[in-house]
Scaffold this motif. Structure first.
Motif, PDB file in Angstrom:
ATOM      1  N   GLU A  53       0.843  -1.184   0.000  1.00  0.00           N
ATOM      2  CA  GLU A  53       0.000   0.000   0.000  1.00  0.00           C
ATOM      3  C   GLU A  53       0.888   1.247   0.000  1.00  0.00           C
ATOM      4  O   GLU A  53       2.116   1.168   0.069  1.00  0.00           O
ATOM      5  N   ARG A  54       0.261   2.383  -0.058  1.00  0.00           N
ATOM      6  CA  ARG A  54       0.984   3.651  -0.154  1.00  0.00           C
ATOM      7  C   ARG A  54       2.006   3.838   0.968  1.00  0.00           C
ATOM      8  O   ARG A  54       3.146   4.223   0.749  1.00  0.00           O
ATOM      9  N   SER A  55       1.609   3.497   2.183  1.00  0.00           N
ATOM     10  CA  SER A  55       2.474   3.729   3.336  1.00  0.00           C
ATOM     11  C   SER A  55       3.642   2.753   3.417  1.00  0.00           C
ATOM     12  O   SER A  55       4.587   2.969   4.170  1.00  0.00           O
ATOM     13  N   GLU A  56       3.594   1.652   2.633  1.00  0.00           N
ATOM     14  CA  GLU A  56       4.631   0.628   2.705  1.00  0.00           C
ATOM     15  C   GLU A  56       5.725   0.819   1.661  1.00  0.00           C
ATOM     16  O   GLU A  56       6.729   0.119   1.676  1.00  0.00           O
ATOM     17  N   THR A  61       8.330  11.487   0.938  1.00  0.00           N
ATOM     18  CA  THR A  61       6.985  11.949   1.268  1.00  0.00           C
ATOM     19  C   THR A  61       6.807  13.429   0.916  1.00  0.00           C
ATOM     20  O   THR A  61       5.817  14.042   1.296  1.00  0.00           O
ATOM     21  N   ASN A  79       4.577   8.225  -3.734  1.00  0.00           N
ATOM     22  CA  ASN A  79       3.999   6.901  -3.449  1.00  0.00           C
ATOM     23  C   ASN A  79       2.505   6.847  -3.750  1.00  0.00           C
ATOM     24  O   ASN A  79       1.851   5.840  -3.472  1.00  0.00           O
TER      25      ASN A  79
END
Length: 209
Positions: A53-56, A61, A79
């Protein structure tokens, strides 16, 4: 229902066994068969599919552009799922696909599958046998003597027999199982069930507890 008992040479021993009507002579229930086969197939799934997912994702950022005036979406950092190489939205995650069924349902399903095979005359009973040493050729000769070579076979034994298992392991359309591990899918998938006399007794004990 009575069936002649054969030896591994394919000869009639002159003895007969009676198939238990409560196991091999019931009215098959197609719905519970469907449920048990579905449970078996679900258990074969690994459930290890995973996407990031986006956070992984490993990436900066930093916001790529202004909030307004860019003429496009407010996609944020690199991302973002909107960009190539970004995270995936609602991607697969590791999960358990197993399905739980009550014991009465699974027993009824297996009895139904065995009853179908009995109605189709797809059950052969042989006297208990052993193979002195693991040898595929000896096992192939047994299938030829029983006139079932070329068919999809399921040999059912009362207990683990390493020599028989190893002798049949290289045959693509043949499988050896112990009575206690018999399941609906394997029974229905086979063209012919070859059971030993003691495996019949074991099945009766298991399904009539």
């Amino acid at each position: 229902m009575e069936i002649n008992v054969l030896n591994i040479k394919g000869e009639n021993t002159g003895r007969k066994v009676t198939l238990n009507e409560s196991v091999f002579g019931i009215e098959p229930n197609d719905h519970v068969i469907y449920l048990d086969v579905k449970r078996y197939m679900a258990a074969q799934r690994q459930g290890t599919a995973k996407s990031k997912e986006r956070s992984e994702h490993a990436g900066s950022t930093r916001k790529l552009g202004r909030q307004k005036g860019g003429g496009g979406a407010r996609r944020g950092d690199i991302n973002s799922p909107l960009l190539k190489g970004g995270g995936r939205v609602f991607g697969p995650k590791p999960r358990d696909y197993s399905i739980k069924l009550n014991r009465k349902v699974t027993v009824l399903a297996r009895k139904s599958a065995l009853s179908y095979k009995a109605k189709e005359d797809a059950i052969i009973v042989v006297e208990d046998f052993n193979i002195e040493a693991p040898k595929t050729k000896d096992f192939v000769n047994i299938t030829k003597n029983l006139k079932v070579d070329g068919k999809k076979l399921l040999f059912v034994l009362p207990e683990v027999n390493k020599n028989v298992y190893l002798s049949a392991r290289n045959l693509q359309r043949t499988e050896v199982m112990v009575a206690s591990t018999l399941n609906t899918y394997k029974v229905l998938d086979a063209d012919v069930l070859v059971m030993t006399e003691n495996s019949l007794k074991a099945i009766d004990e298991i399904f009539n507890k």
